[in-house]
Design a protein around this motif. Structure first.
Motif, PDB file in Angstrom:
ATOM      1  N   LEU A 185       0.860  -1.186   0.000  1.00 44.44           N
ATOM      2  CA  LEU A 185       0.000   0.000   0.000  1.00 44.44           C
ATOM      3  C   LEU A 185       0.894   1.232   0.000  1.00 44.44           C
ATOM      4  O   LEU A 185       1.807   1.348   0.827  1.00 44.44           O
ATOM      5  N   VAL A 186       0.642   2.150  -0.943  1.00 44.07           N
ATOM      6  CA  VAL A 186       1.425   3.378  -1.026  1.00 44.07           C
ATOM      7  C   VAL A 186       0.543   4.572  -0.669  1.00 44.07           C
ATOM      8  O   VAL A 186      -0.674   4.531  -0.824  1.00 44.07           O
ATOM      9  N   LYS A 187       1.187   5.623  -0.204  1.00 41.38           N
ATOM     10  CA  LYS A 187       0.472   6.841   0.150  1.00 41.38           C
ATOM     11  C   LYS A 187       0.091   7.610  -1.114  1.00 41.38           C
ATOM     12  O   LYS A 187       0.736   7.494  -2.149  1.00 41.38           O
ATOM     13  N   ARG A 188      -0.935   8.407  -0.993  1.00 37.90           N
ATOM     14  CA  ARG A 188      -1.469   9.098  -2.166  1.00 37.90           C
ATOM     15  C   ARG A 188      -0.609  10.282  -2.598  1.00 37.90           C
ATOM     16  O   ARG A 188      -0.519  10.585  -3.800  1.00 37.90           O
ATOM     17  N   THR A 189       0.012  10.984  -1.686  1.00 40.94           N
ATOM     18  CA  THR A 189       0.687  12.238  -2.017  1.00 40.94           C
ATOM     19  C   THR A 189       2.204  12.084  -2.003  1.00 40.94           C
ATOM     20  O   THR A 189       2.762  11.287  -1.250  1.00 40.94           O
ATOM     21  N   ASP A 249       0.521   1.615   7.935  1.00 45.29           N
ATOM     22  CA  ASP A 249      -0.714   1.497   8.705  1.00 45.29           C
ATOM     23  C   ASP A 249      -1.670   0.609   7.912  1.00 45.29           C
ATOM     24  O   ASP A 249      -2.426   1.064   7.056  1.00 45.29           O
ATOM     25  N   ARG A 250      -1.642  -0.693   8.192  1.00 49.10           N
ATOM     26  CA  ARG A 250      -2.353  -1.662   7.373  1.00 49.10           C
ATOM     27  C   ARG A 250      -3.632  -2.173   8.029  1.00 49.10           C
ATOM     28  O   ARG A 250      -3.942  -3.367   7.993  1.00 49.10           O
ATOM     29  N   ARG A 251      -4.403  -1.268   8.574  1.00 45.57           N
ATOM     30  CA  ARG A 251      -5.711  -1.651   9.123  1.00 45.57           C
ATOM     31  C   ARG A 251      -6.687  -2.037   8.020  1.00 45.57           C
ATOM     32  O   ARG A 251      -7.777  -2.549   8.286  1.00 45.57           O
ATOM     33  N   ASP A 252      -6.301  -1.797   6.772  1.00 45.60           N
ATOM     34  CA  ASP A 252      -7.154  -2.180   5.637  1.00 45.60           C
ATOM     35  C   ASP A 252      -7.107  -3.675   5.357  1.00 45.60           C
ATOM     36  O   ASP A 252      -7.973  -4.197   4.642  1.00 45.60           O
ATOM     37  N   LEU A 253      -6.132  -4.401   5.905  1.00 45.63           N
ATOM     38  CA  LEU A 253      -5.954  -5.817   5.597  1.00 45.63           C
ATOM     39  C   LEU A 253      -6.914  -6.691   6.399  1.00 45.63           C
ATOM     40  O   LEU A 253      -6.986  -6.599   7.621  1.00 45.63           O
ATOM     41  N   LYS A 254      -7.603  -7.568   5.700  1.00 49.51           N
ATOM     42  CA  LYS A 254      -8.454  -8.550   6.361  1.00 49.51           C
ATOM     43  C   LYS A 254      -7.677  -9.831   6.664  1.00 49.51           C
ATOM     44  O   LYS A 254      -8.019 -10.571   7.586  1.00 49.51           O
ATOM     45  N   ASP A 255      -6.648 -10.094   5.882  1.00 49.33           N
ATOM     46  CA  ASP A 255      -5.788 -11.258   6.086  1.00 49.33           C
ATOM     47  C   ASP A 255      -4.490 -10.790   6.720  1.00 49.33           C
ATOM     48  O   ASP A 255      -3.650 -10.154   6.067  1.00 49.33           O
ATOM     49  N   ALA A 256      -4.281 -11.097   8.004  1.00 50.35           N
ATOM     50  CA  ALA A 256      -3.110 -10.615   8.738  1.00 50.35           C
ATOM     51  C   ALA A 256      -1.806 -11.160   8.173  1.00 50.35           C
ATOM     52  O   ALA A 256      -0.743 -10.548   8.362  1.00 50.35           O
ATOM     53  N   SER A 257      -1.843 -12.293   7.475  1.00 43.01           N
ATOM     54  CA  SER A 257      -0.609 -12.863   6.935  1.00 43.01           C
ATOM     55  C   SER A 257       0.001 -11.982   5.841  1.00 43.01           C
ATOM     56  O   SER A 257       1.199 -12.094   5.543  1.00 43.01           O
ATOM     57  N   LEU A 258      -0.803 -11.083   5.256  1.00 45.13           N
ATOM     58  CA  LEU A 258      -0.271 -10.187   4.224  1.00 45.13           C
ATOM     59  C   LEU A 258       0.640  -9.112   4.798  1.00 45.13           C
ATOM     60  O   LEU A 258       1.341  -8.425   4.049  1.00 45.13           O
ATOM     61  N   LEU A 259       0.661  -8.970   6.112  1.00 44.15           N
ATOM     62  CA  LEU A 259       1.544  -7.997   6.741  1.00 44.15           C
ATOM     63  C   LEU A 259       3.015  -8.305   6.481  1.00 44.15           C
ATOM     64  O   LEU A 259       3.860  -7.407   6.565  1.00 44.15           O
ATOM     65  N   LYS A 260       3.329  -9.554   6.195  1.00 42.42           N
ATOM     66  CA  LYS A 260       4.731  -9.927   5.996  1.00 42.42           C
ATOM     67  C   LYS A 260       5.358  -9.172   4.825  1.00 42.42           C
ATOM     68  O   LYS A 260       6.570  -8.944   4.805  1.00 42.42           O
ATOM     69  N   TYR A 261       4.544  -8.759   3.865  1.00 45.92           N
ATOM     70  CA  TYR A 261       5.079  -8.049   2.707  1.00 45.92           C
ATOM     71  C   TYR A 261       5.430  -6.598   3.063  1.00 45.92           C
ATOM     72  O   TYR A 261       6.501  -6.106   2.688  1.00 45.92           O
ATOM     73  N   SER A 262       4.545  -5.925   3.779  1.00 44.33           N
ATOM     74  CA  SER A 262       4.849  -4.562   4.218  1.00 44.33           C
ATOM     75  C   SER A 262       5.984  -4.549   5.234  1.00 44.33           C
ATOM     76  O   SER A 262       6.848  -3.669   5.211  1.00 44.33           O
TER      77      SER A 262
END
Length: 248
Positions: free
Chosen positions: A177-181, A217-230
């Motif tokens: 996930l990247v920031k918009r600005t 800030d990955r509160r958008d993730l429903k699958d916690a295992s995807l945190l490993k990438y960030s």
């Protein structure tokens, strides 16, 4: 799969080959004086026009080598890179204010459409996953144009400036996930070509993002295992090459 550096080298060589005939023609024509097209065009205080071109978008990713412990107790080490480039499309408008015979101030609202393929690879097992990061940048560069003297119907210049940028198509729920600005530093070169009824300007510009756009800030993730990438990244920065044709 072609490596990023090899792909970028091929793209840059292609761009230089495209620009070489234009700049070569200017050098050849410098051997003799010719009648100037639109000789008083540069006396105008205000210039305006439009632009079309293509861009190549990239992400500079800083991997940190953090170990991730999966649900089976195994340790994984994930690394990310952008292994290849896909040309995108750019369109915008130009406003240019003349300061003196050599300096001009430009404002160039532009839309850049493109995407980047990010590949996450696990070091030990070789497992990998891919994410296509599509971006639609709304950029408003404020550039300083420094021109050489005009000879016949050619006038080279260099340009530099800053470009506040907003990504209009950021999608959540993905691996990255990247920031918009962001704010980009720009530097480039171009050539004013004077024709009887208009001026055409080929320009090559390099843009470097100044901010870390990695969103942790990955509160958008429903699958916690995807945190490993960030978690495997410390930083992500934009960069872009833009080859443009301006028409005035």
């Amino acid at each position: 799969m072609m490596k990023s550096r090899d792909t970028l080298r091929t793209i840059l060589l292609s761009v230089l080959l495209l620009l070489a005939p234009v700049f070569g023609a200017g050098i050849l024509c410098a051997q003799e004086r010719k009648i100037q097209n639109r000789p008083f065009l540069d006396d105008r205080v205000w210039h305006y026009g439009f632009l079309v071109g293509f861009n190549i978008q990239d992400l500079k990713l800083a991997n940190n080598g953090t170990a991730y412990v999966n649900q089976n107790g195994g340790v994984e080490y994930w690394y990310a890179d952008v292994p290849e480039y896909t040309p995108g499309f750019s369109v915008g408008v130009l406003g240019e204010l003349k300061a003196n015979d050599w300096l001009s101030l430009r404002i160039i609202p532009t839309m850049h459409f493109g995407d980047k393929k990010v590949v996450f690879k696990e070091q030990r097992s070789g497992k990998f996953t891919e994410q296509y990061v599509k971006s639609t940048y709304l950029s408003v560069p404020l550039d300083l144009k420094i021109s050489a003297a005009r000879f016949n119907n050619y006038r080279p210049y260099v340009v530099t400036g800053m470009a506040p940028t907003v990504d209009l198509t950021v999608k959540k729920g993905k691996e990255l996930l990247v920031k918009r600005t962001d704010v980009m530093f720009e530097i480039g070169m171009g050539l004013d070509l004077y024709y009887p009824y208009f001026k055409m300007i080929p320009e090559l510009k390099f843009c470097f993002g100044l901010n870390n756009i990695l969103d942790t800030d990955r509160r958008d993730l429903k699958d916690a295992s995807l945190l490993k990438y960030s978690d495997a990244l410390d930083k992500a920065q934009n960069s872009m090459i833009v080859l443009t044709l301006y028409f005035e």
